[in-house]
Motif scaffolding. Sequence first.
Motif, PDB file in Angstrom:
ATOM      1  N   ALA A  37      67.813  52.515  42.197  1.00  0.00           N
ATOM      2  CA  ALA A  37      68.583  51.439  42.039  1.00  0.00           C
ATOM      3  C   ALA A  37      68.203  50.304  40.973  1.00  0.00           C
ATOM      4  O   ALA A  37      68.867  49.579  40.762  1.00  0.00           O
ATOM      5  CB  ALA A  37      68.655  50.778  43.542  1.00  0.00           C
ATOM      6  N   THR A  38      66.872  50.362  40.827  1.00  0.00           N
ATOM      7  CA  THR A  38      66.510  49.653  39.679  1.00  0.00           C
ATOM      8  C   THR A  38      66.981  50.093  38.482  1.00  0.00           C
ATOM      9  O   THR A  38      67.383  48.956  37.561  1.00  0.00           O
ATOM     10  CB  THR A  38      65.008  49.597  39.475  1.00  0.00           C
ATOM     11  OG1 THR A  38      64.356  49.136  41.171  1.00  0.00           O
ATOM     12  CG2 THR A  38      64.144  48.375  38.657  1.00  0.00           C
ATOM     13  N   TYR A 113      67.648  55.516  48.332  1.00  0.00           N
ATOM     14  CA  TYR A 113      67.449  54.504  47.340  1.00  0.00           C
ATOM     15  C   TYR A 113      66.080  54.678  46.945  1.00  0.00           C
ATOM     16  O   TYR A 113      65.125  54.522  47.625  1.00  0.00           O
ATOM     17  CB  TYR A 113      67.882  53.179  47.629  1.00  0.00           C
ATOM     18  CG  TYR A 113      69.325  53.021  47.882  1.00  0.00           C
ATOM     19  CD1 TYR A 113      70.178  52.764  46.630  1.00  0.00           C
ATOM     20  CD2 TYR A 113      69.878  53.171  49.236  1.00  0.00           C
ATOM     21  CE1 TYR A 113      71.574  52.824  46.919  1.00  0.00           C
ATOM     22  CE2 TYR A 113      71.054  52.766  49.215  1.00  0.00           C
ATOM     23  CZ  TYR A 113      72.082  52.851  48.059  1.00  0.00           C
ATOM     24  OH  TYR A 113      73.604  52.240  48.344  1.00  0.00           O
ATOM     25  N   SER A 115      63.527  52.639  44.227  1.00  0.00           N
ATOM     26  CA  SER A 115      63.328  51.224  43.612  1.00  0.00           C
ATOM     27  C   SER A 115      62.152  50.873  43.534  1.00  0.00           C
ATOM     28  O   SER A 115      61.068  51.106  44.216  1.00  0.00           O
ATOM     29  CB  SER A 115      64.117  50.173  44.368  1.00  0.00           C
ATOM     30  OG  SER A 115      63.736  50.100  45.721  1.00  0.00           O
ATOM     31  N   GLY A 118      62.711  44.393  43.545  1.00  0.00           N
ATOM     32  CA  GLY A 118      63.664  43.874  44.269  1.00  0.00           C
ATOM     33  C   GLY A 118      63.674  42.297  44.300  1.00  0.00           C
ATOM     34  O   GLY A 118      63.067  41.830  43.680  1.00  0.00           O
ATOM     35  N   THR A 119      64.782  41.944  44.852  1.00  0.00           N
ATOM     36  CA  THR A 119      65.071  40.598  45.138  1.00  0.00           C
ATOM     37  C   THR A 119      64.650  39.747  46.416  1.00  0.00           C
ATOM     38  O   THR A 119      65.270  40.478  47.483  1.00  0.00           O
ATOM     39  CB  THR A 119      66.564  40.142  44.790  1.00  0.00           C
ATOM     40  OG1 THR A 119      67.034  40.623  43.585  1.00  0.00           O
ATOM     41  CG2 THR A 119      66.845  38.573  44.836  1.00  0.00           C
ATOM     42  N   ARG A 167      62.626  37.479  41.571  1.00  0.00           N
ATOM     43  CA  ARG A 167      62.936  39.221  41.252  1.00  0.00           C
ATOM     44  C   ARG A 167      61.291  39.645  41.247  1.00  0.00           C
ATOM     45  O   ARG A 167      60.696  39.281  40.181  1.00  0.00           O
ATOM     46  CB  ARG A 167      63.336  39.065  39.745  1.00  0.00           C
ATOM     47  CG  ARG A 167      63.617  40.534  39.320  1.00  0.00           C
ATOM     48  CD  ARG A 167      64.697  41.390  40.110  1.00  0.00           C
ATOM     49  NE  ARG A 167      65.046  42.551  39.643  1.00  0.00           N
ATOM     50  CZ  ARG A 167      65.585  43.622  40.281  1.00  0.00           C
ATOM     51  NH1 ARG A 167      65.772  43.188  41.724  1.00  0.00           N
ATOM     52  NH2 ARG A 167      65.691  44.909  39.777  1.00  0.00           N
ATOM     53  N   LYS A 170      58.474  45.658  44.157  1.00  0.00           N
ATOM     54  CA  LYS A 170      58.822  46.084  45.464  1.00  0.00           C
ATOM     55  C   LYS A 170      57.444  46.326  46.163  1.00  0.00           C
ATOM     56  O   LYS A 170      56.715  47.216  45.759  1.00  0.00           O
ATOM     57  CB  LYS A 170      59.456  47.468  45.497  1.00  0.00           C
ATOM     58  CG  LYS A 170      59.954  47.766  46.997  1.00  0.00           C
ATOM     59  CD  LYS A 170      60.456  49.199  46.864  1.00  0.00           C
ATOM     60  CE  LYS A 170      60.590  49.867  48.096  1.00  0.00           C
ATOM     61  NZ  LYS A 170      61.097  51.081  48.151  1.00  0.00           N
ATOM     62  N   ASP A 207      65.653  46.983  45.655  1.00  0.00           N
ATOM     63  CA  ASP A 207      66.831  47.526  45.243  1.00  0.00           C
ATOM     64  C   ASP A 207      67.585  48.345  46.080  1.00  0.00           C
ATOM     65  O   ASP A 207      66.759  49.417  46.381  1.00  0.00           O
ATOM     66  CB  ASP A 207      66.828  47.764  43.635  1.00  0.00           C
ATOM     67  CG  ASP A 207      66.403  46.767  42.764  1.00  0.00           C
ATOM     68  OD1 ASP A 207      66.850  45.611  43.188  1.00  0.00           O
ATOM     69  OD2 ASP A 207      65.904  46.876  41.781  1.00  0.00           O
ATOM     70  N   PRO A 208      68.790  48.482  46.261  1.00  0.00           N
ATOM     71  CA  PRO A 208      69.817  47.478  46.342  1.00  0.00           C
ATOM     72  C   PRO A 208      69.842  46.248  47.047  1.00  0.00           C
ATOM     73  O   PRO A 208      70.801  45.462  47.174  1.00  0.00           O
ATOM     74  CB  PRO A 208      71.307  48.054  46.068  1.00  0.00           C
ATOM     75  CG  PRO A 208      70.969  49.060  47.477  1.00  0.00           C
ATOM     76  CD  PRO A 208      69.526  49.414  47.326  1.00  0.00           C
TER      77      PRO A 208
END
Length: 218
Positions: A37-38, A113, A115, A118-119, A167, A170, A207-208
């Motif tokens: 997802a990244t 997923y 990643s 992440g946010t 941002r 992860k 992500d996501p």
Amino acid sequence: MRLLLYVLILSSVVLTNCKPQEDSTPQFTFKGQIFNATTNEVPVGLAVTLQATSSPDLFTKFKKEILGTAITDSMGRFSITYKKTSLPILTLLSQFLTYNDLPINKNVDTIFYRSTKGTLVYKLISSFPLTNMDTLYLDVPPIDLGKSWQIYKISGLLLNEKIINFRTLKTVNFNTSWALGYSQYDSIHWYPNKFKDHYIGLGMRGDPYIDTIKIKYR
């Protein structure tokens, strides 16, 4: 004539008993898609293995069973059909990833997923806004490998509610801290047991997904 009839009947019985019996063991299909997802990429030609194991019990001999293997296609998808197993733990293995505690003896169709970033959202809530003399300190995970955590400072005139997006790299599980003023920030790192309310644990999915930390600082 009667003897011939007996022979035919006997042959029929023998042939019936010799017919191979069909396996009535239930079968299940495990379908999945692996997605980064990244980077919005999928792994093509990745070998995946579905493995069942026994519980980690010191009093029981460990058992392992390979239920099947597959290769991801151009969309990162794969499918494995396996027979019902008595082992309770299902794991998906590959060169780059491992997923544990999956549904076993069930039909599954899901997305896995992958990643690396992440946010992370900090939702800051206060009954009394910050003044010009106040500074709020936040510990934020790093954005890149090899870098240390960031100290994020917010000074003065912060309203009753504010949302800040970061941002970040992860990090699966971590503890973050916050403090109002440098004196308090310094103290919570020297005496963490006295400031347990200033530490927040989070399992960041990356992500996501968007993970949120809510802090009521005053």
